[in-house]
Every structure is written in structure tokens, then in C-alpha cells.
Design a protein around this motif. Structure first.
Motif, PDB file in Angstrom:
ATOM      1  N   ALA A   1      76.733 -26.201   4.440  1.00  0.00           N
ATOM      2  CA  ALA A   1      75.363 -25.936   4.878  1.00  0.00           C
ATOM      3  C   ALA A   1      74.761 -27.130   5.599  1.00  0.00           C
ATOM      4  CB  ALA A   1      74.499 -25.561   3.670  1.00  0.00           C
TER       5      ALA A   1
ATOM      6  N   MET B   1      82.360 -19.174   5.072  1.00  0.00           N
ATOM      7  CA  MET B   1      80.938 -19.435   4.832  1.00  0.00           C
ATOM      8  C   MET B   1      80.231 -19.785   6.135  1.00  0.00           C
ATOM      9  SD  MET B   1      81.028 -21.915   1.512  1.00  0.00           S
ATOM     10  CE  MET B   1      82.021 -21.569   0.062  1.00  0.00           C
TER      11      MET B   1
ATOM     12  N   SER C   1      77.656 -17.261   8.256  1.00  0.00           N
ATOM     13  CA  SER C   1      76.254 -17.654   8.422  1.00  0.00           C
ATOM     14  C   SER C   1      75.864 -17.646   9.892  1.00  0.00           C
ATOM     15  CB  SER C   1      76.015 -19.037   7.814  1.00  0.00           C
ATOM     16  OG  SER C   1      76.650 -20.051   8.584  1.00  0.00           O
TER      17      SER C   1
ATOM     18  N   LEU D   1      75.448 -13.925  10.921  1.00  0.00           N
ATOM     19  CA  LEU D   1      74.213 -13.355  10.382  1.00  0.00           C
ATOM     20  C   LEU D   1      72.994 -13.871  11.150  1.00  0.00           C
ATOM     21  CD1 LEU D   1      74.972 -13.563   6.559  1.00  0.00           C
ATOM     22  CD2 LEU D   1      74.591 -11.467   7.867  1.00  0.00           C
ATOM     23  N   THR D   2      73.031 -15.143  11.503  1.00  0.00           N
ATOM     24  CA  THR D   2      71.888 -15.726  12.211  1.00  0.00           C
ATOM     25  C   THR D   2      71.799 -15.234  13.647  1.00  0.00           C
ATOM     26  OG1 THR D   2      72.057 -17.726  10.862  1.00  0.00           O
ATOM     27  CG2 THR D   2      70.784 -17.883  12.889  1.00  0.00           C
TER      28      THR D   2
ATOM     29  N   GLY E   1      70.642 -20.492   9.423  1.00  0.00           N
ATOM     30  CA  GLY E   1      72.085 -20.596   9.209  1.00  0.00           C
ATOM     31  C   GLY E   1      72.418 -21.226   7.876  1.00  0.00           C
ATOM     32  N   ARG E   2      71.674 -22.265   7.505  1.00  0.00           N
ATOM     33  CA  ARG E   2      71.911 -22.915   6.211  1.00  0.00           C
ATOM     34  C   ARG E   2      71.545 -21.983   5.056  1.00  0.00           C
ATOM     35  NH1 ARG E   2      69.931 -27.792   9.317  1.00  0.00           N
ATOM     36  NH2 ARG E   2      71.782 -29.142   9.439  1.00  0.00           N
TER      37      ARG E   2
ATOM     38  N   CYS F   1      71.654 -18.743   5.177  1.00  0.00           N
ATOM     39  CA  CYS F   1      72.685 -17.695   5.135  1.00  0.00           C
ATOM     40  C   CYS F   1      73.980 -18.211   4.504  1.00  0.00           C
ATOM     41  CB  CYS F   1      72.962 -17.171   6.546  1.00  0.00           C
ATOM     42  SG  CYS F   1      71.634 -16.156   7.215  1.00  0.00           S
ATOM     43  N   THR F   2      74.291 -19.496   4.712  1.00  0.00           N
ATOM     44  CA  THR F   2      75.466 -20.076   4.060  1.00  0.00           C
ATOM     45  C   THR F   2      75.322 -19.999   2.546  1.00  0.00           C
ATOM     46  OG1 THR F   2      75.804 -21.618   5.909  1.00  0.00           O
ATOM     47  CG2 THR F   2      76.884 -22.139   3.825  1.00  0.00           C
TER      48      THR F   2
ATOM     49  N   VAL G   1      75.642 -16.334   1.394  1.00  0.00           N
ATOM     50  CA  VAL G   1      77.025 -15.845   1.351  1.00  0.00           C
ATOM     51  C   VAL G   1      77.728 -16.355   0.096  1.00  0.00           C
ATOM     52  CG1 VAL G   1      79.294 -16.027   2.457  1.00  0.00           C
ATOM     53  CG2 VAL G   1      77.272 -15.518   3.836  1.00  0.00           C
TER      54      VAL G   1
END
Length: 660
Positions: free
Chosen positions: A175, A394, A398, A401-402, A423-424, A426-427, A430
Motif C-alpha cells: 500500500a 494486491m 487495487s 478497482l481504482t 488505490g491504497r 483498495c489494497t 483486497v
């Protein structure tokens, strides 16, 4: 210092190394492109090591030896040749995706497909595949890591506790630094994976008593094997036919790994390099020149021979070192050395928690009294195999998703700072989902994880459309992808357990779920594409560009039939129906005295298939220039569209009845 103390000591050093790269990656991730695909600046050597580490997960390090112990060469034959099958998918797609990413500025495969097909629905399907691939696969790796340390610490570390702690360790650096951090940490992982597999195989050879004693043990094992193939051969050293007509592959006579199963399983392995995660690896590389050495030398050559030799030794050696209680008690042929195996921590592998997956942790534990520091080091190598894959999925999940969910549908004008923050988040999301699944559905985790690679293989029609074949339309590809995902799910145990389907079981007709999925996928994609049309101009833009920079020089075009023949011939004889020739070509499986060089015929055939496969991959990647840097690619073509064109329906304005 005991092995437990050594394990904690090395874990702290390892975590410090990972956090260092996490901080360094965070300081260099100024833009979303930097964070999600390392600014397209991964050096050649980093890509070669990191991409190879990603493909050889904890499944390869821990799972394969246990399955060889259980199923013998019929399983190991196809699994080890995945070292050729996986890069074959890379040869077909990575260079062309890299060129498209450089030219159009794509960060995720969803952006590439949505721009090519002019469809946001395709983008959502890519998100679905990425999440379906990543969450169970990450959960599987982290639970395996918790299980490994539970065994090596004599239960001091609980499986769930270890899993969550190790998961938080990984997310702390992923992340922070994004894909650049994952790449540099995974470069070290690759070296650790190779060293670990070689070291454990060497330890097994020493404890068994050497190469000759191992071969003598295999001969005795096959003579006393109660499980026979339809031809009457031991299931440890022979493929059980070309195909078997059964509704459930696990009911096949003499084992499920027929030639058809081996071939179609390899399709699933090809799904790793066709998955959305590997598209982002392709976009992240500084140069296309990184693809050929990764495919030919790192994966096919180095990891291929390491797997064929040392993983197989680990699997068979377990029978003679305490894992096989019946063999230990009867000891036919006097193979077991009671002095060497006295005091081992197992009595019967089949009764151990985790079943055959417990083999490698117990083999590592052989060195507990002799070199506890080596136990800790090998445990760290196993952890590296698990983390290399988990960290990659991971980071890439992310990013998808972003860029493919949050940005186009929720905040189209999101700045780079916002995208990195999301993004972080979403990491972390996940990882939490993966750990939750691994904790609450541990009994079904392997079933869910088995779907992941087959899901990745369902991206082939979309990749073929964008890279080679404009005939396939967005409607055909979208409907085909949905049908493929359904077909994969219906031919895995999850269909029986959760959907109550009893008409068939796992892998009917000994055909892997990846093949059932792609048959439905491609079939529907072709039929629907025949009756539908989409934007030919946009497609022509892609394919004209690829023809200019990825096409084969005129001087080599006469070799295209040769390339097709080499690839199809290798697939037929190495992975397909021709593989059964290896059962008897170099000796009768029932007569160890007839074995060439003292090894089973199928093992020797596997070696020759690997060697010829390396030559085939080299020919395609280098000589046919499918994975080399383009001969002419001017700097003006790099990231021509820094901001991706938006895909939206045009509104027509005009007068109606004299009014606007």
C-alpha cells in the motif's frame, strides 16, 4: 538459538527490507501512473525476476511436492511443464500490450479493452475477473503462509494469527509503494524461491542416502503400488491414458491426470500470464526487451529444470523419510534408514492437518537439530514464494478497482493524489477480504482458489481480439467472457458444494475447468461476433499500429508456418495425447531394470519435453521477434495520449419544429 528464534529474527530483517522498499516506492510515486505501473520504468532485470516470482507462487513451492508425493509423475509431468506453457501465453500477448500501453497511455487492461471496444461494460467485466482472481488467490497464499509457520513453530504461531500478521506485513509495503515496491521486493523473492527449492531437494537427497538410493526407492515404490492405471502401470510413473469417460475426473481409474487433463490444466496455467495482473506488468516495463529473457531463460529454462529435478525429488523422497507410514513399516527393499528418520515430526502424511501440503514444512524441519538457522531461512524462502504472488495481485487489483471502477464511474476528474489514496484503500480492502475468506471459509478456500487461474484464462478472447483478430466484437467478447466464467464455476467442486449440482463433478471427462470455460467462451464469442458489428475504425487504429511495430519482417514471414508447426507439435507431444508415449518409450514402467539411466520413462520424456519446449519458446520469442524490442519505435510514439480519451455517447443537437 532455536529455529523459532531464528524464524522471528529473519522475519524482522525481511520485514525491514520490505518496508525500506515501501518507503522508497512511496517517495517516487508522484502520479497515479507511478503508483499503479511504476511509471512504466521497471528496469529489464527487475521485470525478469519479479514477473517470474509472481508466476511461481506458494502453490509451486509448497503444493507441488505434496501432489507429486500423492499422484507421482502423472501430476508432476504437466505441472512442471507449465514452466513452458505459462511463458507461451506471454509470448503471444505481452509485447503487443506493451506497445499499446506505450502508444495510448493505458494503465489497466480495462482501459485498453474499453477504448478498443468502446464499452464500459467490458471494463466492469475486467474488474470482476480481477477481483475473482485476486481475492481467493491472495487468501490462499496467506493461509498457506500461516499453516507453514504453524508447523515450523510446533504450533506456537496459530494459523489464523500468523495469516493475519503476515498479511499485514505484506500490505504495509504494498500500500505504501505500489507496483514499483512489489517489483523490487519480488526480485529478491525470485532468488529465494529458486534457492529454496534447490536446497530442500538437496536435503532430501542427503537424508534418503543419495541419488542411487532414491531411484532404488522409486523402483520399489512402483512395484508395491496398489493404484494402477488402465494399462496396469503404477500411477506414480505413468499417465493414465489419453482421456477417461467419467462424470467426475477424480473418479478416473489410476488417477485424474490423463493426457487430456494435463493439456487442459496447462491452459489454466496460461491464464496466469493472460490475467489482468500480467497486463499491468506488461505496461510497467521500461522496454519490451525484458519479455524474451523472462520467458525463455528465467521461466522456461531455469525454473523448468529446477522444478523437474528438485520438486520431483522432494515429492518422491517424502515416501522414504517418514511421510508414508505404510512404506516405513513394511520397508520393502530396505530403503528406509531408521537412523536418519528417527524422531521426525510426522508419522503419516495422509493423517496430518493440511494433507500433502504438509510435506514441504516437514522436509524443512529435517534440519531442526542440525542447522536451525537453515530451517528459518528455508521458511523465509517459502514465505517469499507465497508473498510474491499475493503482493502482485494486491497491487494490480487495487489499480484496477481504482482506475476501472472508482475513476470512470464515481469520480471521473479524480486527481493523482486522490487516485493514489483510493488505490491504497483498495489494497487494504483486497487483503481484508482475502483474509476474511481464508478465516471464515478455510475449508472452501482451495476450491475457490482453484477457480482463479481458470478465470484468468477466460481473458484470452479479449486479448486475441485486441492484439490479433478484429473479427471479435464487444458483444461477442462480453457474452463469451460471462459464459466462460459460468462454465468454469460449474465444472469445479464449488458447483456441487454450493449449487447442489450432482450430474457431474470436478473436471468431467478428465478435462480441466479452464478448457470447459474457454470452449463456452470462444464458441459464444465467435457466434455472436458473426451477427454483430462494432466500431471498425477504432479497431483499425489498434491493428494498423500493431502491424507497423509488432509485425514480422518480410524476410522472416516464410517462417510463420514453421512457428505454427513447432508450437502445435510441441503441445501435442509434450502436453497432449502424444504425452502417453512417454509412459513406455524409455522402459517398461513395470520393469525398473529396463529404465534408461535408472529413471522412469515418463520422467525422461518430461525432461526431453522441457528441453524441446525451451527451444520452441526461444524460437518464438527471439527468432520470430514475438517478445523482443520493436526494431523501430520512435520516442514520439511513446504515450501519445497522456490523457486517455473519454468514451461517451455523443448527443446530437438540432432544431425540431423550429425550436431547439
Amino acid at each position: 538459538m532455536t529455529e523459532v528464534a531464528w524464524i522471528f529474527f529473519l522475519l524482522i530483517l525481511y520485514w525491514g527490507y520490505s518496508v525500506f522498499w515501501g518507503i522508497r516506492g512511496a517517495t517516487r510515486a508522484r502520479t497515479a501512473e507511478d503508483f499503479f505501473i511504476a511509471g512504466r520504468q521497471l528496469p529489464l532485470w527487475v521485470f525478469v525476476l519479479a514477473a517470474t516470482a509472481t508466476t511461481y507462487s506458494g502453490w509451486s513451492f509448497v503444493g507441488d511436492p505434496g501432489q507429486v508425493y500423492l499422484e507421482g509423475l502423472q501430476y508432476g509431468y504437466g505441472e512442471m511443464l507449465a514452466a513452458i506453457a505459462m511463458p507461451l501465453a506471454g509470448v503471444l500477448f505481452l509485447k503487443r500490450q506493451w506497445l499499446l500501453g506505450q502508444h495510448f497511455g493505458f494503465i489497466t487492461p480495462g482501459e485498453m479493452f474499453s477504448y478498443y471496444f468502446q464499452s464500459k461494460g467490458i471494463r466492469l467485466l475486467v474488474v470482476l475477473v480481477a477481483v475473482s482472481f485476486s481475492v481467493p488467490y491472495v487468501g490462499l497464499q496467506l493461509r498457506a503462509a500461516g499453516f507453514l509457520f504453524n508447523i515450523l513453530t510446533d504450533g506456537l504461531i496459530d494459523i489464523e494469527f500468523g495469516m493475519w500478521v503476515l498479511g499485514l506485513m505484506v500490505v504495509s509495503y504494498v500500500a505504501s509503494g505500489g507496483l514499483r515496491t512489489v517489483a523490487y521486493v519480488s526480485s529478491a523473492h525470485m532468488l529465494m524461491i529458486a534457492i529454496g527449492i534447490i536446497a530442500i531437494g538437496s536435503i532430501v537427497l542427503v537424508f534418503v542416502g543419495g541419488w542411487d538410493r532414491l531411484l532404488a526407492g522409486i523402483a520399489v515404490l512402483t512395484q508395491n503400488d496398489a493404484v494402477r492405471t488402465p494399462d496396469g502401470y503404477s500411477h506414480y510413473v505413468a499417465i493414465p491414458g489419453v482421456i477417461q469417460i467419467v462424470s467426475d475426473g477424480t473418479q478416473a481409474h489410476g488417477g485424474a491426470w490423463t493426457a487430456t487433463q494435463t493439456l487442459t490444466f496447462s491452459f489454466g496455467a496460461m491464464g496466469i500470464m493472460a490475467s489482468p495482473a500480467f497486463s499491468m506488468w506488461a505496461f510497467s516495463s521500461r522496454t519490451a526487451a525484458a519479455f524474451a529473457p523472462q520467458q525463455v531463460w528465467a521461466s522456461a529454462f531455469v525454473m523448468g529444470i529446477i522444478s523437474i529435478a528438485f520438486t520431483t525429488v522432494q515429492g518422491f523422497g517424502g515416501h522414504f523419510l517418514g511421510a508414508d507410514q505404510s512404506f516405513m513399516l513394511d520397508d520393502p527393499g530396505g530403503i528406509v534408514n531408521p537412523v536418519l528418520v528417527e524422531g521426525l515430526r510426522w508419522t503419516d502424511l495422509t493423517n496430518q492437518p493440511g494433507g500433502p501440503d504438509a510435506l514441504v514444512p516437514h522436509l524443512i524441519a529435517l534440519m531442526s537439530d542440525i542447522a536451525p538457522w537453515l530451517v528459518a531461512l528455508l521458511a523465509l524462502c517459502a514465505l517469499a514464494a507465497m508473498e510474491s504472488t499475493a503482493a502482485c495481485y494486491m497491487a494490480t487489483a487495487s489499480g484496477i478497482l481504482t482506475r476501472d471502477l472508482f475513476k470512470p464511474f464515481l469520480m471521473p476528474r479524480a486527481a493523482d493524489v486522490t487516485q493514489k489514496f483510493v488505490g491504497r484503500v483498495c489494497t487494504v480492502l483486497v487483503v481484508v477480504l482475502a483474509l476474511a475468506v481464508a478465516t471464515t471459509a478455510s475449508d472452501a478456500l482451495v476450491l475457490i482458489g482453484g477457480l482463479a487461474v481458470s478465470y484468468g484464462f477466460q481473458m484470452w478472447p479479449a486479448l486475441i481480439a485486441a492484439c490479433y483478430w478484429p473479427f471479435l466484437t464487444r458483444q461477442g467478447v462480453a457474452l463469451g467472457l460471462m459464459a466462460g466464467l459460468v462454465a468454469v464455476t460449474l465444472t469445479e467442486p464449488i458447483a456441487h458444494r454450493w449449487l447442489g449440482i450432482t450430474a457431474w463433478g470436478r473436471w468431467p471427462l478428465t478435462i480441466h475447468s479452464a478448457a470447459w470455460g474457454i470452449l463456452a467462451n470462444f464458441g459464444i464469442a465467435i457466434v455472436v461476433s458473426y451477427f454483430t458489428r462494432d466500431n471498425a475504425k477504432r479497431k483499425r487504429e489498434f491493428h494498423d499500429f500493431l502491424a507497423q511495430y509488432a509485425g514480422l519482417p518480410t524476410s522472416k514471414r516464410h517462417l510463420i508456418p514453421v512457428a505454427w508447426a513447432a508450437a502445435i507439435g510441441w503441445i501435442f507431444f509434450a502436453l497432449g495425447p502424444g504425452a502417453v508415449l512417454g509412459n513406455t518409450l524409455f522402459g517398461d514402467p513395470n520393469d525398473p531394470q529396463s529404465w534408461w539411466f535408472g529413471i522412469p520413462s515418463l520422467w525422461l520424456w518430461q525432461f526431453l519435453a522441457w528441453l524441446s519446449g525451451v527451444v520452441m519458446i526461444w524460437f518464438l520469442a527471439y527468432h520470430m521477434e514475438m517478445s523482443t524490442a520493436p526494431r523501430y519505435f520512435p520516442r514520439t510514439e511513446v504515450a501519445r495520449f497522456r490523457t486517455l480519451p473519454r468514451i461517451r455517447l455523443k448527443r446530437t443537437r438540432g432544431k425540431m419544429n423550429g425550436r431547439r
